[in-house]
Every structure is written in structure tokens, then in C-alpha cells.
Design a protein around this motif. Structure first.
Motif, short mmCIF file in Angstrom:
data_model
loop_
_atom_site.label_atom_id
_atom_site.label_comp_id
_atom_site.label_asym_id
_atom_site.label_seq_id
_atom_site.Cartn_x
_atom_site.Cartn_y
_atom_site.Cartn_z
N ARG A 30 0.84 -1.21 0.00
CA ARG A 30 0.00 0.00 0.00
C ARG A 30 0.87 1.25 0.00
NH1 ARG A 30 -3.19 -2.86 3.73
NH2 ARG A 30 -2.18 -1.75 5.42
N ASP A 31 1.94 1.24 0.79
CA ASP A 31 2.84 2.39 0.83
C ASP A 31 3.48 2.63 -0.54
OD1 ASP A 31 2.28 2.75 3.51
OD2 ASP A 31 4.16 1.84 4.21
N ALA A 32 3.90 1.56 -1.20
CA ALA A 32 4.50 1.68 -2.53
C ALA A 32 3.46 2.19 -3.52
CB ALA A 32 5.08 0.34 -2.98
N TRP A 33 2.24 1.70 -3.42
CA TRP A 33 1.17 2.17 -4.30
C TRP A 33 0.92 3.66 -4.08
CZ3 TRP A 33 -3.47 4.58 -3.62
CH2 TRP A 33 -4.29 4.69 -4.75
N SER A 34 0.90 4.08 -2.83
CA SER A 34 0.68 5.48 -2.49
C SER A 34 1.79 6.37 -3.07
CB SER A 34 0.60 5.65 -0.97
OG SER A 34 0.43 6.99 -0.62
N LEU A 35 3.03 5.90 -2.98
CA LEU A 35 4.14 6.64 -3.56
C LEU A 35 4.03 6.69 -5.08
CD1 LEU A 35 7.03 5.26 -1.33
CD2 LEU A 35 6.22 7.64 -1.41
N ARG A 36 3.60 5.60 -5.67
CA ARG A 36 3.43 5.58 -7.12
C ARG A 36 2.36 6.58 -7.55
NH1 ARG A 36 1.85 0.36 -10.86
NH2 ARG A 36 2.31 1.37 -12.83
N ARG A 37 1.29 6.61 -6.83
CA ARG A 37 0.21 7.58 -7.12
C ARG A 37 0.74 9.00 -6.99
NH1 ARG A 37 -4.37 9.07 -9.17
NH2 ARG A 37 -5.90 10.03 -7.83
N ALA A 54 10.55 6.65 -1.14
CA ALA A 54 10.62 5.31 -1.74
C ALA A 54 11.90 4.60 -1.31
CB ALA A 54 10.55 5.41 -3.26
N LEU A 55 13.00 5.32 -1.28
CA LEU A 55 14.26 4.72 -0.83
C LEU A 55 14.19 4.31 0.63
CD1 LEU A 55 16.85 6.98 -2.66
CD2 LEU A 55 16.51 4.51 -2.97
N ALA A 56 13.52 5.10 1.45
CA ALA A 56 13.36 4.74 2.86
C ALA A 56 12.52 3.47 2.98
CB ALA A 56 12.71 5.89 3.63
N LEU A 57 11.47 3.36 2.19
CA LEU A 57 10.64 2.16 2.20
C LEU A 57 11.45 0.95 1.74
CD1 LEU A 57 7.97 0.62 2.50
CD2 LEU A 57 7.35 1.46 0.21
N VAL A 80 15.95 -3.24 -6.61
CA VAL A 80 15.01 -2.15 -6.83
C VAL A 80 15.51 -0.88 -6.15
CG1 VAL A 80 12.66 -1.31 -6.43
CG2 VAL A 80 13.03 -3.67 -7.17
N CYS A 81 16.04 -1.03 -4.95
CA CYS A 81 16.59 0.11 -4.21
C CYS A 81 17.71 0.76 -5.02
CB CYS A 81 17.10 -0.35 -2.85
SG CYS A 81 17.59 0.98 -1.75
#
Length: 97
Positions: A30-37, A54-57, A80-81
Motif C-alpha cells: 500500500r505504501d509503494a502504491w501510495s508513492l506511485r500515485r 521510496a528509498l526509505a521504504l 530495486v533500491c
């Protein structure tokens, strides 16, 4: 100039989709999706902040995988990082350390 902005947002969105795939919990997905949005909708100057978050995640995901001894997940997440960091530096969204 507009094409460059669209490219930056689009490329970051693709990298965040990769992050979403390697996320190992529903909350991280969900966090990655939110960042993508955010990458797709926020103004271009905000992309640096999105990249940092994103890097922190990604870093958190890597540490979680290491702590669980899941080297396969860690390897995918670290890749990915690295892609995110390299893109951020090359796009001028991050300063190279």
C-alpha cells in the motif's frame, strides 16, 4: 520540456511498481502504491521527496528481509533500491553521496 517531465514521472512510477512487487507485506505494498500515485499526480518538484520516501521504504524492506533471513527477497529488494537511487541521482532528484 513537458516530455521530460512526463518521462521523469513515468519512469519513477515504473520503478515504484517494481518496489510494490517486491514488498513483502500488504502495508508495504500500500505504501509503494501510495508513492506511485504521488509520482503520477504531484508536481515535478515533489518527485525528489517521493524518491527519498521510496528509498526509505526500500531500505526498510531490505532490513526486514535480512532480519528474517530471506536472502531471495533481500536480493530483489536491494536491486530495486539500487535502481531507485541511480534513477534519482541521474534525474537530478537526489544528490550523489
Amino acid at each position: 520540456m513537458e516530455m521530460t517531465r512526463q518521462y521523469l514521472a513515468g519512469e519513477l512510477s515504473v520503478l515504484l511498481a517494481h518496489l510494490q512487487v517486491v514488498a513483502n507485506t500488504e502495508a508495504a505494498r500500500r505504501d509503494a502504491w501510495s508513492l506511485r500515485r504521488a509520482a503520477e499526480t504531484e508536481p515535478i518538484p515533489a518527485l525528489g521527496s517521493v524518491t527519498v520516501r521510496a528509498l526509505a521504504l526500500a531500505d526498510d524492506l531490505c532490513w526486514d528481509s535480512l532480519n528474517r533471513g530471506d536472502t531471495v527477497a533481500f536480493t530483489r529488494q536491494a536491486a530495486v533500491c539500487d535502481e531507485l537511487r541511480e534513477f534519482g541521482v541521474c534525474a537530478g532528484l537526489l544528490k550523489e553521496a
